[in-house]
Design a protein around this motif. Structure first.
Motif, PDB file in Angstrom:
ATOM      1  N   UNK A   1       0.822  -1.200   0.000  1.00 35.03           N
ATOM      2  CA  UNK A   1       0.000   0.000   0.000  1.00 35.03           C
ATOM      3  C   UNK A   1       0.864   1.262   0.000  1.00 35.03           C
ATOM      4  N   UNK A   2       1.981   1.209   0.765  1.00 34.58           N
ATOM      5  CA  UNK A   2       2.846   2.386   0.849  1.00 34.58           C
ATOM      6  C   UNK A   2       3.511   2.683  -0.493  1.00 34.58           C
ATOM      7  N   UNK A   3       3.955   1.624  -1.204  1.00 33.54           N
ATOM      8  CA  UNK A   3       4.597   1.813  -2.508  1.00 33.54           C
ATOM      9  C   UNK A   3       3.632   2.405  -3.527  1.00 33.54           C
ATOM     10  N   UNK A   4       2.447   1.908  -3.578  1.00 35.54           N
ATOM     11  CA  UNK A   4       1.461   2.429  -4.517  1.00 35.54           C
ATOM     12  C   UNK A   4       1.112   3.877  -4.196  1.00 35.54           C
ATOM     13  N   UNK A   5       1.087   4.223  -2.899  1.00 32.78           N
ATOM     14  CA  UNK A   5       0.799   5.606  -2.531  1.00 32.78           C
ATOM     15  C   UNK A   5       1.908   6.546  -2.991  1.00 32.78           C
ATOM     16  N   UNK A   6       3.172   6.104  -2.859  1.00 36.34           N
ATOM     17  CA  UNK A   6       4.291   6.930  -3.313  1.00 36.34           C
ATOM     18  C   UNK A   6       4.258   7.099  -4.833  1.00 36.34           C
TER      19      UNK A   6
ATOM     20  N   UNK B   1       1.612   7.025  -6.760  1.00 37.15           N
ATOM     21  CA  UNK B   1       0.516   7.929  -7.087  1.00 37.15           C
ATOM     22  C   UNK B   1       0.911   9.382  -6.848  1.00 37.15           C
ATOM     23  N   UNK B   2       1.626   9.605  -5.726  1.00 31.15           N
ATOM     24  CA  UNK B   2       2.077  10.992  -5.448  1.00 31.15           C
ATOM     25  C   UNK B   2       3.078  11.460  -6.500  1.00 31.15           C
ATOM     26  N   UNK B   3       3.961  10.538  -6.944  1.00 29.84           N
ATOM     27  CA  UNK B   3       4.966  10.910  -7.952  1.00 29.84           C
ATOM     28  C   UNK B   3       4.294  11.250  -9.279  1.00 29.84           C
ATOM     29  N   UNK B   4       3.315  10.464  -9.690  1.00 27.86           N
ATOM     30  CA  UNK B   4       2.619  10.741 -10.944  1.00 27.86           C
ATOM     31  C   UNK B   4       1.805  12.024 -10.852  1.00 27.86           C
TER      32      UNK B   4
END
Length: 398
Positions: A19-24, A26-29
């Motif tokens: 979950x943490x990786x996907x959140x990062x 999403x923030x990067x995109x």
């Protein structure tokens, strides 16, 4: 243990869900544009910082900070390794300040545009222990040393020059390879011919030295033959070297360029207004003669007769008698060749023979009328045009 109890234990013992990786990600995109702008800005700031604090380069010719082929950075570094302290200057005030009271100071002067006047050159020579001038102009020579004067240039066929003199610096440096102006003076070395001007000239006391070619100091030619040796011996004789390249700041205020009023002759004050009145009258005269502009919708269809008449008027206005005769002759020959079925590549001789046979006349007489006759005036052109028209009518009527 039930299945519901085993699943939480498996999640606790295994890898947690990403979950943490996907959140990062999403923030990067989401902030990708701002991140790209930040990277570009950081690179721009880094470039400015490196450019600001790096060693400055000078693009001027024979500059000690110019690494280009026409610069002199290589020679400056060699002199520095030999213990010569080089002080680059670009104004006369800084140059005179850099020359210390000690007499062991050499000044290199490179003034290709002749910015310095006689008084400035005299001050420079009086303060410097030794003055080395590179490719000077006549104005510079007259202000420095009257005994040194221009003597031409090195011939293109001459690639290497030998010292040919008793001067110690030239003899130890040996042959050089350079092209440029040569000079006459008390001491002449590297002469282009026996008892002729040389590439290295010095005054009788040795305080003024003239090097006729910038190739002796340039980065791209300093390694050729004895160029570097001669330059080092000419400039490295003293522990201090002032490298002086004058600029616009050294141009005296009284040497400003003359204005147009100063350059114009006195009679122009009376003739100028009169010429202006004549020009205005000519414009009004031609404007009334031509009349107002007429606008026509395009495309405009122009009749062939109008085109021919317009071209004839142009020939008449320009007195182009020969050009009009050539056009009339070419048209007549083309029509005759078509009438006799001789083809488009038929020569004038073939056409003349066909006309002569048709009319029963001698070919030289027909040739004189059609080809060799050259009218010189408008009257002769009219008579000749009527003559070739009669020949064409007779030849095509039979």
């Amino acid at each position: 243990m039930t299945l519901q109890e085993q699943v939480p234990e498996a999640l606790q013992e295994g890898t947690p869900p990403p979950r943490r990786t996907s959140a990062m990600w999403s923030w990067f995109r989401k902030h990708l544009v701002w991140i790209a702008l930040g990277v570009v800005f950081a690179a721009f700031v880094t470039f400015l910082a490196v450019e600001r604090f790096s060693a400055p380069n000078d693009s001027r010719a024979l500059s000690t900070r110019n690494p280009a082929p026409d610069g002199a950075m290589a020679l400056a570094e060699i002199l520095g390794r030999h213990g010569v302290a080089i002080t680059p200057t670009d104004t006369l005030e800084d140059t005179l300040t850099a020359i210390s009271d000690d007499t062991h100071t050499t000044v290199l002067l490179y003034d290709p545009r002749g910015f310095l006047d006689r008084s400035q050159l005299e001050d420079l020579r009086s303060d410097a222990d030794r003055l080395v001038v590179v490719a000077p102009r006549l104005r510079t020579l007259n202000g420095l040393e009257p005994g040194i004067r221009p003597g031409g240039v090195v011939p293109e066929a001459t690639k290497i020059l030998e010292p040919g003199c008793g001067q110690e610096d030239a003899e130890r440096a040996g042959a050089v390879a350079a092209q440029g102006p040569v000079y006459l003076g008390p001491v002449i070395c590297y002469a282009t011919r026996s008892d002729g001007p040389g590439l290295y000239v010095a005054s009788a006391d040795g305080r003024v030295v003239v090097l006729g070619s910038t190739e002796l100091l340039e980065n791209q030619h300093v390694a050729a033959e004895g160029n570097a040796a001669l330059a080092i011996r000419a400039l490295g004789g003293a522990p201090d070297l002032v490298w002086y390249t004058p600029g616009l700041m050294d141009v005296a205020s009284d040497r400003s360029a003359p204005t147009l009023n100063e350059l114009a002759p006195a009679w122009l004050a009376f003739a100028g207004p009169w010429l202006g009145v004549v020009a205005i009258l000519a414009i009004l005269w031609r404007g009334r003669r031509l009349g107002p502009l007429v606008f026509e919708p395009l495309p405009v269809v122009v009749k062939a007769a109008e085109t021919a008449e317009g071209r004839a008027r142009l020939y008449q206005d320009s007195r182009a008698v020969e050009r009009a005769a050539d056009n009339l002759r070419a048209g007549t020959l083309a029509r005759l060749a078509k009438h006799f079925n001789l083809g488009t590549d038929a020569t004038a001789e073939v056409i003349v023979d066909a006309v002569a046979r048709r009319l029963g006349r001698q070919a030289p007489a027909i040739r004189w009328s059609l080809i060799d006759s050259k009218p010189q005036t408008e009257g002769q052109l009219v008579q000749w045009a009527q003559q070739i028209e009669r020949i064409e009518q007779e030849a095509t009527a039979r």
